[in-house]
Write an enzyme that holds these catalytic residues in place. Structure first.
Site, PDB file in Angstrom:
ATOM      1  CD  GLU A   1      35.036  44.195  46.138  1.00 41.37           C
ATOM      2  OE1 GLU A   1      35.603  44.981  45.360  1.00 41.37           O
ATOM      3  OE2 GLU A   1      34.957  42.966  45.925  1.00 41.37           O
TER       4      GLU A   1
ATOM      5  CD  GLU B   1      43.617  51.522  40.739  1.00 48.24           C
ATOM      6  OE1 GLU B   1      43.896  50.981  39.657  1.00 48.24           O
ATOM      7  OE2 GLU B   1      42.530  51.342  41.330  1.00 48.24           O
TER       8      GLU B   1
ATOM      9  CD  GLU C   1      37.949  42.226  40.123  1.00 48.98           C
ATOM     10  OE1 GLU C   1      37.728  43.418  40.387  1.00 48.98           O
ATOM     11  OE2 GLU C   1      37.516  41.272  40.798  1.00 48.98           O
TER      12      GLU C   1
ATOM     13  CE  LYS D   1      36.965  44.258  36.867  1.00 46.88           C
ATOM     14  NZ  LYS D   1      38.300  44.605  37.378  1.00 46.88           N
TER      15      LYS D   1
END
Length: 394
Positions: free
Chosen positions: A376, A196, A240, A146
């Site tokens: 996104e 986050e 992910e 990733k």
């Protein structure tokens, strides 16, 4: 209710967070940080902290009978070895969380902002090409699984951004998130609204809330719920997310016992996005380990860099045509006892002079579609475009 005295220090203030937001003005020694539990305004600088590893020692040296609760506040960059923009403030004021302030829950009176010119770096087609290149590299590489690729929007208007007004709009859109304005590099201010939590420490209680896997919100309630449900079943997004949660677990295991890691994520929402979310909790083994120590061990997670970290970071340096600076770094505060709250520097912008540089990124894995990742990042830009007055304020 206590107030700040003439010699500085810390206040235990029971006012709502809007009072501190009203008092904030940008500057090289001023910081505003609003979280779900309380709100902080820091002013004046007793010491700059460019090396985060030195923060604990400098805080202990700064602790005196007159000032028993010194803090360190500010930002740590994405890249290792770069100077941090942390400082030990001369004065700190605490207030209740902004979501408790009824005035901040009201829509801002002025929904329009200045006229901005904009430039995308890279251009949309350049970003799609970079994602396609990353997908090909991932397919050919047996180790790299990733990489997170970002892009920027460079906005400009005479006189620059009204940062207090921008903070107010950000808080109104996501009052339960983490909203901040701290000194950046040089004369810049780093301002944002991150969803986050990288890590918090309260006594021996440790919490991390990794987010990875996202879907844009919809104005239609039925479609919005469908997107949330689809995100919870998306193999690409679940994979992910699992990368990130496993990295957080491995980073915290040496520091914590009774580590609780839920088997499946839930979904949380911001004004612009749905995110897969897992809340990881544990009990600290060694009280000498500070929240900032934990943050530095966790940073960067695969949610903002990729996996394995070194390979993903090198690919980012090859494919991104700009310097991330403090974007996808760490921002927050810590005290001399080791408690603190550090969030991932997302949904953010650098304000400097007439300019405002916005950042947004997306996780690229073997199944990624370039057009989807571009969409996104466009959805993630919405948070700041609204804050800058370039959209309706919902």
């Amino acid at each position: 209710m206590t107030t700040v005295n003439e010699t500085g220090g810390t206040t235990a203030d029971h006012r709502v967070g809007g009072a501190l937001l009203a008092a904030y003005r940008p500057g090289p020694d001023r910081a505003f940080f609003a979280g779900p539990r309380r709100t902080l305004l820091a002013t004046g600088s007793r010491a700059a902290v460019t090396d985060p590893a030195e923060a604990t020692r400098l805080l202990r040296e700064a602790r005196t009978p007159e000032r028993p609760d010194p803090l360190v506040v500010g930002a740590v960059p994405f890249a290792p070895g770069r100077p941090a923009a942390l400082f030990i403030p001369d004065r700190t004021q605490w207030a209740q969380p902004v979501h408790d302030d009824p005035l901040l829950r009201l829509a801002p009176g002025d929904r329009t902002g200045p006229v901005w010119t904009s430039r995308a770096v890279p251009a949309p087609e350049g970003y799609r090409d970079a994602v396609a290149d990353a997908v090909r590299i991932l397919a050919a590489d047996g180790e790299l699984s990733k990489v997170v690729l970002a892009r920027t929007l460079e906005l400009s208007t005479p006189g620059g951004a009204d940062l207090p007004a921008m903070l107010r709009r950000l808080i109104h859109r996501d009052p339960h998130g983490y909203t901040f304005a701290v000194p950046g590099e040089g004369s810049a201010t780093l301002v944002g609204a991150s969803p986050e939590l990288l890590v918090s420490r309260r006594g021996t209680a440790v919490t991390s809330n990794p987010l990875a896997g996202s879907a844009a919100r919809s104005d239609d309630p039925v479609e919005d719920r469908r997107r949330a449900a689809a995100l919870l079943e998306s193999p690409k997004d679940l994979a992910e997310h699992a990368f990130v949660v496993d990295a957080v677990r491995r980073a915290l295991e040496p520091h914590c016992y009774d580590l609780v890691v839920p088997e499946r994520p839930s979904v949380i929402r911001t004004a612009a996005m749905w995110h897969l979310s897992t809340v990881v909790t544990g009990t600290l083994r060694d009280p000498a380990t500070s929240a900032l120590d934990l943050a530095l061990d966790l940073h960067p997670t695969p949610a903002v860099c990729g996996t394995p970290t070194d390979r993903a970071r090198a690919l980012i340096g090859t494919l991104e045509p700009f310097d991330r600076g403090f974007y996808t770094g760490v921002v927050g505060w810590g005290d001399a006892d080791g408690d603190g709250e550090w969030v991932v520097t997302l949904r953010c912008a650098e304000a400097d002079g007439d300019g405002l540089r916005l950042f947004a990124g997306a996780g690229v894995v073997s199944g990624s579609v370039p057009e989807h990742e571009l969409a996104e990042t466009s959805a993630k830009f919405r948070t700041f475009l609204h804050a800058a007055g370039l959209g309706d304020d919902k």
